[in-house]
Design a protein around this motif. Structure first.
Motif, PDB file in Angstrom:
ATOM      1  N   ASN A   1      13.343   5.932   5.270  1.00 19.61           N
ATOM      2  CA  ASN A   1      14.530   5.097   5.091  1.00 19.61           C
ATOM      3  C   ASN A   1      14.232   3.946   4.123  1.00 19.61           C
ATOM      4  OD1 ASN A   1      17.247   4.234   5.744  1.00 19.61           O
ATOM      5  ND2 ASN A   1      16.274   2.565   6.861  1.00 19.61           N
ATOM      6  N   LYS A   2      13.056   3.368   4.241  1.00 16.67           N
ATOM      7  CA  LYS A   2      12.679   2.232   3.399  1.00 16.67           C
ATOM      8  C   LYS A   2      12.390   2.664   1.961  1.00 16.67           C
ATOM      9  CE  LYS A   2      10.097  -2.007   3.719  1.00 16.67           C
ATOM     10  NZ  LYS A   2      11.269  -2.851   3.635  1.00 16.67           N
TER      11      LYS A   2
ATOM     12  N   ASP B   1       7.994   6.719  12.909  1.00 14.25           N
ATOM     13  CA  ASP B   1       7.401   6.076  11.731  1.00 14.25           C
ATOM     14  C   ASP B   1       7.837   6.781  10.448  1.00 14.25           C
ATOM     15  OD1 ASP B   1       6.196   4.416  13.544  1.00 14.25           O
ATOM     16  OD2 ASP B   1       4.240   5.378  13.414  1.00 14.25           O
ATOM     17  N   TYR B   2       7.940   8.098  10.520  1.00 14.25           N
ATOM     18  CA  TYR B   2       8.419   8.864   9.363  1.00 14.25           C
ATOM     19  C   TYR B   2       9.817   8.377   8.963  1.00 14.25           C
ATOM     20  CZ  TYR B   2      10.603  12.631   6.746  1.00 14.25           C
ATOM     21  OH  TYR B   2      11.309  13.336   5.803  1.00 14.25           O
TER      22      TYR B   2
ATOM     23  N   ILE C   1       6.821  11.260   1.479  1.00 19.21           N
ATOM     24  CA  ILE C   1       6.486  10.900   2.858  1.00 19.21           C
ATOM     25  C   ILE C   1       6.696  12.144   3.709  1.00 19.21           C
ATOM     26  CG2 ILE C   1       7.050   9.424   4.830  1.00 19.21           C
ATOM     27  CD1 ILE C   1       7.947   7.307   2.776  1.00 19.21           C
ATOM     28  N   TYR C   2       5.683  12.469   4.502  1.00 18.08           N
ATOM     29  CA  TYR C   2       5.709  13.700   5.295  1.00 18.08           C
ATOM     30  C   TYR C   2       5.470  13.379   6.766  1.00 18.08           C
ATOM     31  CZ  TYR C   2       4.984  15.519   0.619  1.00 18.08           C
ATOM     32  OH  TYR C   2       5.103  15.782  -0.719  1.00 18.08           O
TER      33      TYR C   2
ATOM     34  N   VAL D   1       0.835  -1.205   0.000  1.00 16.75           N
ATOM     35  CA  VAL D   1       0.000   0.000   0.000  1.00 16.75           C
ATOM     36  C   VAL D   1       0.868   1.252   0.000  1.00 16.75           C
ATOM     37  CG1 VAL D   1      -1.692   1.347   1.337  1.00 16.75           C
ATOM     38  CG2 VAL D   1      -2.003  -1.132   1.042  1.00 16.75           C
ATOM     39  N   VAL D   2       1.900   1.288   0.822  1.00 11.78           N
ATOM     40  CA  VAL D   2       2.786   2.464   0.877  1.00 11.78           C
ATOM     41  C   VAL D   2       3.402   2.725  -0.495  1.00 11.78           C
ATOM     42  CG1 VAL D   2       4.952   3.358   1.839  1.00 11.78           C
ATOM     43  CG2 VAL D   2       3.222   2.379   3.353  1.00 11.78           C
ATOM     44  N   LYS D   3       3.767   1.667  -1.203  1.00 15.80           N
ATOM     45  CA  LYS D   3       4.337   1.833  -2.551  1.00 15.80           C
ATOM     46  C   LYS D   3       3.306   2.351  -3.545  1.00 15.80           C
ATOM     47  CE  LYS D   3       6.545  -2.310  -2.321  1.00 15.80           C
ATOM     48  NZ  LYS D   3       7.196  -3.501  -2.850  1.00 15.80           N
TER      49      LYS D   3
END
Length: 176
Positions: free
Chosen positions: A89-90, A83-84, A96-97, A69-71
């Motif tokens: 990093n990933k 979490d940010y 990403i904010y 989902v993030v991708k």
């Protein structure tokens, strides 16, 4: 589930706000019907880590889904710095904010109404689930470190709503 595709396709929007990765399939239907309007995922925590630390046997399946989902989403908004850093990093090239919690001074007036506490009491409302490790840690911190520093007349309030100006800036950045 919950909605028919026919109902979802009737929704008109400029941005799809996805509060949990589990409902991505619904967000994708709405986005597609609205000419691929951006999907913004708000991460309250890295879900798979929560399930792993609570010994949920299928945490790895959640990890795979959450990473998928993030991708796929157009941007991710994290409400914690930890979490940010994890997601940035990933996926360093992903939008990403980090949106810090705080008080909006135009809404919160510290000189407004006050409640007179009794001399021998301190009243505190903690709004959060107590089956989440971070919330338990936060409550312990409040009890052992924060409350001793406060005098009895102090009222601490946190507002988590973004003001409109910040929302507009984020939307502008996300849309490019």
């Amino acid at each position: 589930f919950l909605f028919s595709k026919k109902t979802l396709k009737k929704i008109k929007c400029d941005i799809v706000y996805l509060d949990f990765p589990y409902l991505y399939h619904i967000a994708k239907i709405v986005s597609t019907k609205n000419k691929n309007t951006p999907i913004i995922l708000v991460e309250h925590n890295v879900e798979w880590q929560y399930y792993k630390q609570n010994n949920f046997k299928l945490w790895y399946v959640i990890k795979l889904w959450e990473e998928f989902v993030v991708k796929k989403v157009d941007a991710v908004i994290c409400v914690s710095k930890k979490d940010y850093k994890y997601w940035k990093n990933k996926y360093p090239n992903k939008k990403i904010y980090f949106v810090e919690h705080g008080v909006i001074s135009e809404i919160f007036n510290p000189n407004g109404k006050k409640f007179k506490f009794e001399d021998n009491k301190f009243n505190l409302l903690f709004y959060g689930k107590l089956d989440i490790e971070q919330n338990i840690w936060a409550l312990r911190f409040i009890k052992s470190k924060l409350i001793p520093l406060l005098d009895k007349e102090t009222i601490v309030k946190y507002a988590t709503d973004l003001n409109e100006a910040i929302e507009r800036k984020l939307i502008k950045k996300i849309k490019g």
